[in-house]
Design a protein around this motif. Structure first.
Motif, PDB file in Angstrom:
ATOM      1  N   TRP A  68       0.814  -1.215   0.000  1.00 58.20           N
ATOM      2  CA  TRP A  68       0.000   0.000   0.000  1.00 58.20           C
ATOM      3  C   TRP A  68       0.848   1.267   0.000  1.00 58.20           C
ATOM      4  O   TRP A  68       0.405   2.314  -0.450  1.00 58.20           O
ATOM      5  N   ARG A  69       2.042   1.153   0.504  1.00 60.15           N
ATOM      6  CA  ARG A  69       2.902   2.341   0.586  1.00 60.15           C
ATOM      7  C   ARG A  69       3.891   2.421  -0.558  1.00 60.15           C
ATOM      8  O   ARG A  69       4.526   3.452  -0.743  1.00 60.15           O
ATOM      9  N   SER A  70       4.067   1.347  -1.297  1.00 54.60           N
ATOM     10  CA  SER A  70       5.019   1.380  -2.400  1.00 54.60           C
ATOM     11  C   SER A  70       4.393   2.061  -3.612  1.00 54.60           C
ATOM     12  O   SER A  70       3.175   2.185  -3.727  1.00 54.60           O
ATOM     13  N   ALA A  71       5.245   2.484  -4.506  1.00 52.21           N
ATOM     14  CA  ALA A  71       4.774   3.173  -5.712  1.00 52.21           C
ATOM     15  C   ALA A  71       4.083   2.166  -6.624  1.00 52.21           C
ATOM     16  O   ALA A  71       4.480   1.001  -6.690  1.00 52.21           O
ATOM     17  N   PRO A  72       3.032   2.579  -7.327  1.00 55.12           N
ATOM     18  CA  PRO A  72       2.353   1.636  -8.236  1.00 55.12           C
ATOM     19  C   PRO A  72       3.298   1.228  -9.354  1.00 55.12           C
ATOM     20  O   PRO A  72       4.201   1.988  -9.742  1.00 55.12           O
ATOM     21  N   PRO A  73       3.129   0.020  -9.876  1.00 57.01           N
ATOM     22  CA  PRO A  73       4.027  -0.416 -10.959  1.00 57.01           C
ATOM     23  C   PRO A  73       3.807   0.418 -12.214  1.00 57.01           C
ATOM     24  O   PRO A  73       2.707   0.907 -12.471  1.00 57.01           O
ATOM     25  N   ARG A  74       4.866   0.586 -12.946  1.00 54.92           N
ATOM     26  CA  ARG A  74       4.764   1.351 -14.181  1.00 54.92           C
ATOM     27  C   ARG A  74       4.119   0.484 -15.248  1.00 54.92           C
ATOM     28  O   ARG A  74       4.439  -0.685 -15.389  1.00 54.92           O
TER      29      ARG A  74
END
Length: 142
Positions: free
Chosen positions: A8-14
């Motif tokens: 939830w805290r990580s950046a969304p995948p490109r």
């Protein structure tokens, strides 16, 4: 050892723009096929008709088979022996399954005592016993 990263805290995948374009082209190609599509109402009517037909078929089979009357042969404290009237097959049932006030020799149909059939059975047994009785010769006292 470090804890796993929190999703939830990580950046969304490109997202790869080429992959997005391929997926969009595939969906457009599928929509362009112009296959005949059944409307949801006709599908719902078909599903309802199939389930109603199945229910009617089951009801017909149950009505055709019916429940045969049983004659109570032996009453015990917790169990009873009953005989099916149509086939003569005897089986044991729990006493609570029979209607209250049932006696040996009674006929039970659909879980209810049937006084007409019970009386007809008693008369039939009395006729058969009278037919099998041996007459006493005159002057013989028992």
């Amino acid at each position: 050892m470090s804890p796993p990263p929190d999703p939830w805290r990580s950046a969304p995948p490109r997202l790869d723009p080429r992959a997005m374009e391929r997926a969009l082209a595939a969906s457009r190609a599928e929509l362009a096929l112009k296959r005949p599509v059944r409307r949801w109402r006709s599908q719902a009517v078909g599903l309802f008709a199939a389930s109603a037909g199945l229910a009617l078929a089951v009801m017909g089979v149950l009505l055709a088979l019916g429940t045969s009357p049983v004659r109570v042969e032996v009453l015990e404290d917790t169990r009873a022996q009953v005989v099916r009237a149509d086939g003569g097959q005897a089986c044991r049932v729990e006493r609570w399954r029979l209607p209250p006030g049932v006696r040996e020799g009674d006929v039970v149909v659909d879980g209810r005592l049937d006084p007409e059939r019970t009386e007809a059975l008693r008369q039939e047994v009395a006729r058969k016993r009278a037919a099998l009785a041996v007459p006493l010769p005159p002057g013989l006292q028992l």
